[in-house]
Structure formats: structure tokens, C-alpha cells
Enzyme design. Sequence first.
Site, PDB file in Angstrom:
ATOM      1  N   SER A 169       0.673  -1.204  -0.091  1.00  0.00           N
ATOM      2  CA  SER A 169      -0.090   0.109   0.105  1.00  0.00           C
ATOM      3  C   SER A 169       0.754   1.145  -0.109  1.00  0.00           C
ATOM      4  CB  SER A 169      -0.648  -0.073   1.346  1.00  0.00           C
ATOM      5  OG  SER A 169       0.024   0.197   2.337  1.00  0.00           O
ATOM      6  N   LYS A 215       7.764   1.120  -0.043  1.00  0.00           N
ATOM      7  CA  LYS A 215       8.383   0.630  -1.086  1.00  0.00           C
ATOM      8  C   LYS A 215       9.317   1.539  -1.690  1.00  0.00           C
ATOM      9  CE  LYS A 215       4.406   1.239  -3.313  1.00  0.00           C
ATOM     10  NZ  LYS A 215       3.489   1.849  -2.135  1.00  0.00           N
ATOM     11  N   CYS A 244      -6.047   2.008  13.816  1.00  0.00           N
ATOM     12  CA  CYS A 244      -6.018   1.079  14.815  1.00  0.00           C
ATOM     13  C   CYS A 244      -4.693   0.542  14.916  1.00  0.00           C
ATOM     14  CB  CYS A 244      -6.973  -0.069  14.463  1.00  0.00           C
ATOM     15  SG  CYS A 244      -6.256  -1.390  13.423  1.00  0.00           S
ATOM     16  N   CYS A 277      -1.514   0.790  10.039  1.00  0.00           N
ATOM     17  CA  CYS A 277      -2.931   1.370  10.105  1.00  0.00           C
ATOM     18  C   CYS A 277      -3.249   2.549  11.062  1.00  0.00           C
ATOM     19  CB  CYS A 277      -4.150   0.409  10.359  1.00  0.00           C
ATOM     20  SG  CYS A 277      -5.807   0.870  10.356  1.00  0.00           S
ATOM     21  N   ASP A 312      10.173   2.926 -10.386  1.00  0.00           N
ATOM     22  CA  ASP A 312       9.265   3.303  -9.219  1.00  0.00           C
ATOM     23  C   ASP A 312       7.742   3.664  -9.737  1.00  0.00           C
ATOM     24  OD1 ASP A 312       8.485   3.514  -6.716  1.00  0.00           O
ATOM     25  OD2 ASP A 312       9.236   5.487  -6.264  1.00  0.00           O
ATOM     26  N   GLU A 313       6.737   3.440  -8.999  1.00  0.00           N
ATOM     27  CA  GLU A 313       5.358   3.473  -9.447  1.00  0.00           C
ATOM     28  C   GLU A 313       4.944   2.681 -10.767  1.00  0.00           C
ATOM     29  OE1 GLU A 313       3.571   5.374  -7.317  1.00  0.00           O
ATOM     30  OE2 GLU A 313       4.836   6.530  -6.380  1.00  0.00           O
ATOM     31  N   PHE A 316       2.591   4.367   1.679  1.00  0.00           N
ATOM     32  CA  PHE A 316       3.290   4.674   3.182  1.00  0.00           C
ATOM     33  C   PHE A 316       3.977   3.388   3.445  1.00  0.00           C
ATOM     34  CE2 PHE A 316      -0.332   7.659   2.908  1.00  0.00           C
ATOM     35  CZ  PHE A 316       0.648   8.849   2.766  1.00  0.00           C
ATOM     36  N   CYS A 339      -5.740  -0.935   7.642  1.00  0.00           N
ATOM     37  CA  CYS A 339      -5.765  -2.489   7.744  1.00  0.00           C
ATOM     38  C   CYS A 339      -7.172  -2.914   7.112  1.00  0.00           C
ATOM     39  CB  CYS A 339      -5.810  -2.995   9.043  1.00  0.00           C
ATOM     40  SG  CYS A 339      -7.012  -2.706  10.073  1.00  0.00           S
TER      41      CYS A 339
HETATM   42  P1  ADP Z   1       5.617   4.000  -0.288  1.00  0.00           P
HETATM   43  O1  ADP Z   1       6.516   4.078  -1.428  1.00  0.00           O
HETATM   44  O2  ADP Z   1       5.201   2.738   0.049  1.00  0.00           O
HETATM   45  O3  ADP Z   1       4.238   5.139  -0.491  1.00  0.00           O
HETATM   46  P2  ADP Z   1       7.569   5.410   1.231  1.00  0.00           P
HETATM   47  O4  ADP Z   1       8.659   4.619   1.032  1.00  0.00           O
HETATM   48  O5  ADP Z   1       7.554   6.627   0.150  1.00  0.00           O
HETATM   49  O6  ADP Z   1       6.284   4.405   1.184  1.00  0.00           O
HETATM   50  O7  ADP Z   1       7.444   6.064   2.673  1.00  0.00           O
HETATM   51  C1  ADP Z   1       7.443   5.116   3.803  1.00  0.00           C
HETATM   52  C2  ADP Z   1       7.429   6.187   5.002  1.00  0.00           C
HETATM   53  O8  ADP Z   1       6.193   6.715   5.284  1.00  0.00           O
HETATM   54  C3  ADP Z   1       7.775   5.435   6.366  1.00  0.00           C
HETATM   55  O9  ADP Z   1       9.156   5.283   6.806  1.00  0.00           O
HETATM   56  C4  ADP Z   1       7.136   6.637   7.275  1.00  0.00           C
HETATM   57  O10 ADP Z   1       8.207   7.785   7.424  1.00  0.00           O
HETATM   58  C5  ADP Z   1       6.155   7.420   6.455  1.00  0.00           C
HETATM   59  N1  ADP Z   1       4.743   6.928   7.051  1.00  0.00           N
HETATM   60  C6  ADP Z   1       3.659   7.851   6.923  1.00  0.00           C
HETATM   61  N2  ADP Z   1       2.437   7.229   7.281  1.00  0.00           N
HETATM   62  C7  ADP Z   1       2.713   5.900   7.510  1.00  0.00           C
HETATM   63  C8  ADP Z   1       2.012   4.996   7.900  1.00  0.00           C
HETATM   64  N3  ADP Z   1       0.863   4.845   8.172  1.00  0.00           N
HETATM   65  N4  ADP Z   1       2.767   3.807   8.338  1.00  0.00           N
HETATM   66  C9  ADP Z   1       4.076   3.630   8.039  1.00  0.00           C
HETATM   67  N5  ADP Z   1       4.733   4.475   7.572  1.00  0.00           N
HETATM   68  C10 ADP Z   1       4.258   5.630   7.315  1.00  0.00           C
HETATM   69 ZN    ZN Z   2      -7.159  -0.765  11.285  1.00  0.00          ZN
END
Ligand code: ADP
Ligand code: ZN
Length: 194
Positions: free
Chosen positions: A19, A24, A151, A148, A91-92, A21, A180
Site C-alpha cells: 500500500s 516501497k 488501529c 493502520c 518506481d510507481e 506509505f 488495515c
Molecule cells: P511508499 O513508497 O510505499 O508509499 P515510502 O517509502 O514513500 O512508502 O514512505 C514510507 C515512509 O512513510 C515511512 O518510513 C514513514 O516515514 C512514512 N509513513 C507515513 N505514514 C505511515 C504509516 N501509516 N505507516 C508507515 N509509515 C508511514
Molecule cells: Zn485498522
Amino acid sequence: MDVVRKEPHHGWIEVITGSMFSGKSEELIRRLRRAQIARQKVQIFKPPVDDRFSEDHIVSHSDMRIPSQTVKNSDELLENVGDETEVVGIDEGQFFDANLPAACNRLADRGKRVIVAGLDQDYLGRPFEPMPQLLAIAEYITKTLAICVVCGDPANHTQRLVASSDRVLVGATGLYEARCRHCFDPELAGAEKV
Ligand code: ADP
Ligand code: ZN
């Protein structure tokens, strides 16, 4: 009779998926940096739709960044990969066209280590093409989970916080949050109640 072995080849496909955040981009950047430290020749690509933070860098939500090249589709990506390149980062992946898996196969067959990060599901929880097709042909798959925000359980979903039926609605904080399966609510994103 002697066994005649083929010369080993080095190409394969790695996919990092989960997902928003979930980390990735951080994981992609970590792997690419390690390859650069080992003095491997690395090229990094992203599609034009993701220019939230930077046009010439991949930027994570935690502000890790690495220079990248923007290509408009998988054909342009293939054309831009040099013969000496050993590692290709993308990426993406979910914003690329349906030919991305075939392009990655071509690169891996040419001996390149191909690492693709991308969302596995859209805002309604549906598989986000072409990621499912890429998962099917990848040698290695890493599934990343966020936390999440409702929760605290491991979050496998990207919750859209505004009603919109556009599959691609670019943005991050305020528009999306990690949830979640129990806290995920497609109706909040405008989905019909079923
Ligand atoms: P993705 O590429 O999957 O969108 P990123 O690698 O850009 O993820 O970012 C991950 C970072 O986002 C985490 O290390 C943390 O700093 C931040 N973050 C913000 N919200 C959340 C969350 N709900 N759960 C985990 N990390 C989060
Ligand atoms: Zn939840």
C-alpha cells in the site's frame, strides 16, 4: 558423460509491492544505493504522473531521494536502458502501461537485475495493473505493509479520504492514508455500497 553447463546469466526481476506509505520507495532506494556502492551501473526510471515531489528524483514519504529519469511508457524505458547497465530501478510501476512486464522480461533476459516498486491495489482494493502480471513473472517479491492509522494493525490498504472515481488521483497526505482490512472503507472514497 560430462555435464555441459551453460554460462550463468545474471538477469532477474524483483518486485516491491504494498500500500501507500508501506516503504516501497525506501526499499527501492536502499537496494539501488547498495548497488551503486558496489559500483554497479544503475539506471532509475519513473513515469511522468508522479511528479509530486520532484521531476528528476524518486522521493520517499520520509524524504529519502535518488536521481531518476522520467519516461512516458515502457517502450521509452526499454530504449533508454544502456547495454552496460547492470541494475534497472523502476518506481510507481502501477502507472506504466500493460507492456511493462514484457519490457522487464526483455531486460532480465539481457542480463539485467530489474527492481520494480509499485502499488498492488487501487483505492477500491482492486489489483492495480500491470503489477499483478509483474508479480506473476518476478523471481523475487517483497510485500511491504504500513501501519493502520486508525488501529495500529499492519496496513495492506490505501484509504482514499475524498470521494472520486478517478483511478489515478495523485497526492499523499490528506488525500490518502494507510489502513488495515478492518478499517478500510471503500465507501469513503465514493464506492457504491454493496
Ligand atoms: P511508499 O513508497 O510505499 O508509499 P515510502 O517509502 O514513500 O512508502 O514512505 C514510507 C515512509 O512513510 C515511512 O518510513 C514513514 O516515514 C512514512 N509513513 C507515513 N505514514 C505511515 C504509516 N501509516 N505507516 C508507515 N509509515 C508511514
Ligand atoms: Zn485498522
